[in-house]
Structures are given as C-alpha cells and as structure tokens.
Design an enzyme around this catalytic site. Sequence first.
Site, short mmCIF file in Angstrom:
data_model
loop_
_atom_site.label_atom_id
_atom_site.label_comp_id
_atom_site.label_asym_id
_atom_site.label_seq_id
_atom_site.Cartn_x
_atom_site.Cartn_y
_atom_site.Cartn_z
CD1 TRP A 169 0.70 -0.40 3.10
CD2 TRP A 169 -0.67 1.34 3.45
NE1 TRP A 169 1.02 0.15 4.34
CE2 TRP A 169 0.19 1.23 4.58
CE3 TRP A 169 -1.62 2.36 3.44
CZ2 TRP A 169 0.13 2.09 5.67
CZ3 TRP A 169 -1.67 3.22 4.54
CH2 TRP A 169 -0.81 3.08 5.64
CG ASP A 170 4.78 0.78 1.62
OD1 ASP A 170 3.82 0.15 2.08
OD2 ASP A 170 5.93 0.69 2.07
CD GLU B 298 2.44 -3.86 9.67
OE1 GLU B 298 3.64 -3.97 10.01
OE2 GLU B 298 2.05 -4.03 8.51
CD GLN C 226 2.86 1.78 9.79
OE1 GLN C 226 3.31 0.67 10.06
NE2 GLN C 226 2.73 2.22 8.56
C1 BGC Z 1 4.77 -1.15 7.66
C2 BGC Z 1 3.75 -1.29 6.55
C3 BGC Z 1 4.46 -1.20 5.22
C4 BGC Z 1 5.60 -2.19 5.13
C5 BGC Z 1 6.43 -2.02 3.88
C6 BGC Z 1 5.84 -2.21 7.48
O1 BGC Z 1 6.82 -2.07 8.47
O2 BGC Z 1 4.17 -1.32 8.91
O3 BGC Z 1 2.80 -0.26 6.66
O4 BGC Z 1 3.55 -1.42 4.20
O5 BGC Z 1 6.47 -2.01 6.23
O6 BGC Z 1 7.03 -0.75 3.84
#
Ligand code: BGC
Length: 767
Positions: A357-358, A487, A600
């Site tokens: 989703w980044d 997360e 985050q």
């Molecule tokens: C983040 C996610 C992100 C992923 C890839 C993870 O550490 O929590 O939001 O999509 O890294 O960058």
Amino acid sequence: MKQYLKMDPWNIIEEGFDPQHHEISESIFSIGNGYMGQRANFEETYRGSSLQGSYMAGVYYPDKTRVGWWKNGYPEYFAKVLNSTNWIGINVLIDGETLDLAVCKVKDFVRVLNMKEGTLSRSFIAETPEGKIVKIEALRFISITHKEIGAIRYAVTPLNFNGSISLTPYLDGDVSNKDSNYDEKFWLEVLQEVTPDDAALTIKTKKLDFHVTSVMAYSLLKNGESLMVTPEMIHKEKYVAHQLQLDVQENDQIVLYKYVANVTSRDHDCSQLLSVGRSLLKSAMEIGFQELLHKHLTAWDVKWRESDIVIEGDVAAQQAIRFNIFQLDQTYTGEDDRLNIGPKGFTGEKYGGSTYWDTEAYCLPFYLSTADASIARNLLIYRYKHLEKAKENARKLGFSKGALYPMVTMNGEECHNEWEITFEEIHRNGAIAYAIYNYVNYTGDTAYLGQYGLEVLTEISRFWEERVNYVPAKDQYMILGVTGPNEYENNVNNNWYTNSIAVWTMKYTLEVLNDLQKNEPSLYSDLIEKLHLTKDETSKWSDIIAKMYYPHDEERQIFLQQDGFLDKDLTPVKELDSSNLPLNQQWSWDRILRSAYIKQADVLQGIFTLRDQFDLDTVKRNFDFYEPLTVHESSLSPCVHSILACELGYKEKAYEMYLRTSRLDLDNYNNDTEDGCHTTSMAGTWMSVVHGFGGLRVQNGALCLNPFNPGHWKSFSFKVMFRNSRLKVTVSEHDVTVSNETETSINVNVYGNDYTVNGLSHISINL
Ligand code: BGC
C-alpha cells in the site's frame, strides 16, 4: 542510530573502511535505473560480512510459504525479490594473493555515491598479508540511457613492487537469497559461452521460468595505452570469466573497463536473449565508457532539473532530501507498467514482493508532482490490471463479491503470509481507492474514472459492504477483527482509520457514479451493466455511510485508534528508558501488542489522508494525544507527523520528524539499514517538504500553497509539475517566490490568495 557518513550536499561519502558499517553502506550506496539495480557490493573478493544483491526489476521467485501453523487462506508462496547474477565481480590477485579487504590493511578508503551524476566510486590503498601495496580506484554506473548496460572502470596501481597482477572479470549466477525459506538456490544454468571477445551466461529460475542473460566484455589500458592480453577462458557451473595475467612495474596503472548487458525473458523471447544481449553490449562498447557516462549524467541532470529540492543553510537536510529523491528516481521510472516500487527498491531483499500500500499512500504524490502524469497513471493502471486477481483473493477468503487487493504482491496475487497482515490489514484497499481520487484531483484527468477508476472503486466498495458488520442493537455498522496501519495492534475492533477510509471509499464511489450519470449518461449505463451494479447495493452503501460507528473519546475530544485503546497504559514514549528502543528489537511481541505504543501513524494517517474533513483544532487534539505514544518503528511514520506538525506550527517537531524521515537510512535510525533502504518511505520524505513545509494541496483544481519555514533553513525550494506547467517554489525568511519554468500560465493560491503566474515569469509574496 549511527552517524559515520560525511555531510555533503550532492554526495554520500564514507571515509575509512570499517567492516561493521559495510552492510549498511552496501544498502545506502546502492545504484539502479528502474530496470535493474544492486547493492554496493565490492567488485573484488570480500570474505567479510556482506549481503550480495543484484536485482532485475520484475524478476522474482515464488518461494514456497513457510509458516509454523498453516491457516486456510494463506498464499502458497512468498515472492522473493530475487538476487540474480553477480555481474560486477572482478577478482584481483596480487602476486598470487587475493585482494580481499577482509584481510588486507586498508588506508585512505573513500566510497562516494555521487547523486548528481548517478555513480558509485571507491578508492583505497590496500596492503596484502605478504606486504604488497596496491592502490585501487573503482567507478561504476548503471546507465539510465541504455537501461540494460552497466559499466565499471577498475584501476589498479602497484605501489611497492614489480610483479604480477591478475584481473578476472566474471559473471556468477551461482547466487542465493539470504531470505530463502528453505535454504534453496533459485537458479538453474541454461547456457554459458566464453570466447576471447566476450563471456555470456543465461540462468533461469527453478519456477516461473524467468531467464536472465548477462553478457560481458572488457578493455584494458596500461599507463593510458591500450593493452592486448590473451585471456584465459574460465567456465564453471553458472560461472564464466576471463582471467587476465599482467606483468607490472611499481606505479604502473592498469585500468580494466568491464561492460555488461543484462537482458531478461520479461522483454525478449528466451531464444533471442543471447543475441540481444550481445548486440546491446557491442553498441555500448562502441559508444565507450566516457561517452556512456556522459549520456548517463546528462540524463541525471534533466531528472534533477525536474525534481531537485534545494535547502540552504542545513547541509544534513539538503543531503538527505537529495538522497531520498535519488533513490526514488533510480527505483521506478514509470516506463514499464508491469513494475512497481518495492519497499526496499534495489537495495535489499527483505520484505519480498514489489507492491505494498506504500505505493498508493506514499509514493504516488511524488511521481504525480515530479514526472509526467502518465507515470502516476501507470501506477493506477497496474492495480486496474490486477483487479481480477483481487476479486479472486476476496473469494478465496470467503467473500461473495468485491475485491481485496493483496497486502504484498508481484503479480496481483497475495504473497504475504502473516494472518494479522494478510487477512486483517484490509485498510490497504482504501489507499488504492484514495489514490484514484488523488490522481484525478491532481491531474484533472476525470476520463480515467469512466475508463478504469470506477470499476476498481465499485469492487472495493462491494468488499467493504460485505466486510462491515451490522449491529442491530446499536443500529450501527462496525468493522471487526482488523489490523490498522499500526501493526503493533492486531485483530482489533473498529480501527478508526479503517472505518473512516471504508466509508470514504463508498462515498467517493457514489459521487463518481452520480457525476458520470449526469455528465456521461451512456458511459454510465454501459458501466452499470458491465458491473451489474444494483440500486440495492448503492443504497446499502449509503446506509453504511450514514450509520458507521467511529470510536472516539468524549472527554478528550479525540478519535480512538480502536475500541478499548484508552484502557491501555498511556505512559508517553519519552518516559521510557532509551534502552527499551527500538521496541521491536528489545521487547517481546506480546509486550508490544499489550502496550499503547504505536508503530506508525494510524489515526494521524487518517487525518492526514482525509484532511479536508477536519478542522485544525481536531488535528491538534489528536496529534497532541497520539504523537507522544508513537515510536515511529515503521519508516512510514515520521513523514506524516512532520506534515501535520507543519500545519500546526510545531516548528521543532516538524523539523525533528523531517530529519528522522529524511535521514532514516543515512543515520540508521531504526538500526536496520543493512537489510536495505526504506525506499517507499522516501516518497514520504519528499511529501514532508512539499506537502509539509511547502503546504501544497490541490483544491477545486487549483494548486494551493501554504509555505512554512521550519526556522533551521535560510531558504528552501522545490519543483512541482502541475497540469502542463512546472513551478519552482522558493521559500526564504522574507518571501515566497513561485516561478513558472514553462510557457503555460497557471493560477495558484498562496496563503489563501489567488495569483496568476504567467509562462516563464514569477510572483513574489512578502512574508
Ligand atoms: C509497515 C507497513 C508497510 C511495510 C512495507 C511495514 O513495516 O508497517 O505499513 O507497508 O512495512 O514498507
């Protein structure tokens, strides 16, 4: 945090060789061109700790999933970003001894990533265990004008002996991935050929049949004169080389130019790979190293003219923003709509998959503003092409309709296998919908909605329709069992961000439907038919919009990240002893999940995304509550905080968060840069300057600016493309200047006032 790199506005410089820093530097000094890229591994043998990484965009391996306990719905494979043929290698023997910095005494070591020119260079003096001293000067680049070509200039000068030096340029396909699930190698040899003129190797993946052919050739100079040596031709399994034996006198300079063409079955028929590779290599050699380099740096110059950010009076901030822009530009060029922007770009293999989703939540704005609109459109089309797979994914998880895009993918299929992420981080669907709005709002390309956008929006809205839970006793809808962007909490009920983005998607889909019905009735009818969209469905969406439940706290007047958040221990991060940080390396996962610490931006991510819905007091109350609980252990976090802090006038916080996002890898804030750089978050850094300090928004089709100088900078300037114009915005202590670098005049709004900036002219506003 580790600061060992020198400050410089255009270069990343490492002075002195410390093996402890080597893997971090291998990430930071990576180079690429959107088509291929590699970590800054040494050309010569290095037996110390190193993560080998040479990557071809779009070439991946579906490694069989490995989990402790299989759960229905898990994907069968996890797609690895694939380490492929090491094509930079040059073994050096000095009177029979292998040049290896792990065993030599090293002096005057300097490694430079020249971001202006897109080159990686290294020089040092090494003394072998037998006391032979040589000087090495290496320069390499991956051409952005001849995308299949990489070239190296490798110079060796014996400083204290007459004797023999052997140089062996090679191609080695016997490589592995550190993150291979079953310690398996992923490549098979298909073909190898060594002639006196060149050497070629074709390898293919054990699954999916990706073929990669590398063809190399060299030329040699001794003290500036061309040198002909008959090479010894070396073949081993998945390995070809030319060994060149040279007699040298003290202070002779030997220069080896190594040219390599890398081609893959993604672009060519397998039977053609060798001949295509050879002919690309031949023309590159005809152009020659200097001219290839010249073309390469001229092309970089154009890129910088379009996207540079200049910060005066703060070299750390200047170096950092250029590093972020450089990495983004060398990771994704938008030329190939099958590609995307992986979280580590070409700098490491961790994370697997190329698309998160980044891309939509962070990267899209960068490409929208710094490149032609077709590039951002390609990123959207990429998801459009994956719509069928996203529908299959939803069916696989038991939904009768709608689409759930994967959390991680290479080809549209989900390839991530942690239940709390794969099944629960469904907020990603919202980011993909929001990106459509963002693109259309920025470019004015409303035709996109009828052509592609509405289909994606409809299927995502259908997903939300089925994913919500109606609670009759409350006459409200809820979304249960999710993981929000944070997360560090899993399986929560009513994550405020997820509920909000779900409702936003349904609202926007209805809005697009209404507009289409009004403005393009026949296209509207065609689409309704194609999508089998019923009145019942749209009415249900309206009902969900009206009756969604959002957790909030009356007393503090804030949104709650999820139900029950306030029952946690709310001790702010700054009261924790620093030995606890980063939490993800110091605490058990259980302790993290029970805590209130936020990995985050989550509520703040929602406020940032849906900013128009909230007044500044609401932003402030939520920022003041959540920021002290946030540990920013995702690279995607500080940029959102920096942008909101700018709006709130929190100068110090905005600046602190800016440095944290922009120097995340350069200063190794999260102690993980050796795995690779945080490429996607670099777009967040760019946003923190342009959307944060520049205050850029697009409202009602107009570009609006609300610049804010964080106080540490004499001035800063950035470039944005907007609807056929390119603007340079300069913010100094006393004024804001908007210069139009193109001929099309443009209306802009600065601090709430409208101005017209004519072609090739500028306006200045006193502060
Ligand atoms: C983040 C996610 C992100 C992923 C890839 C993870 O550490 O929590 O939001 O999509 O890294 O960058």
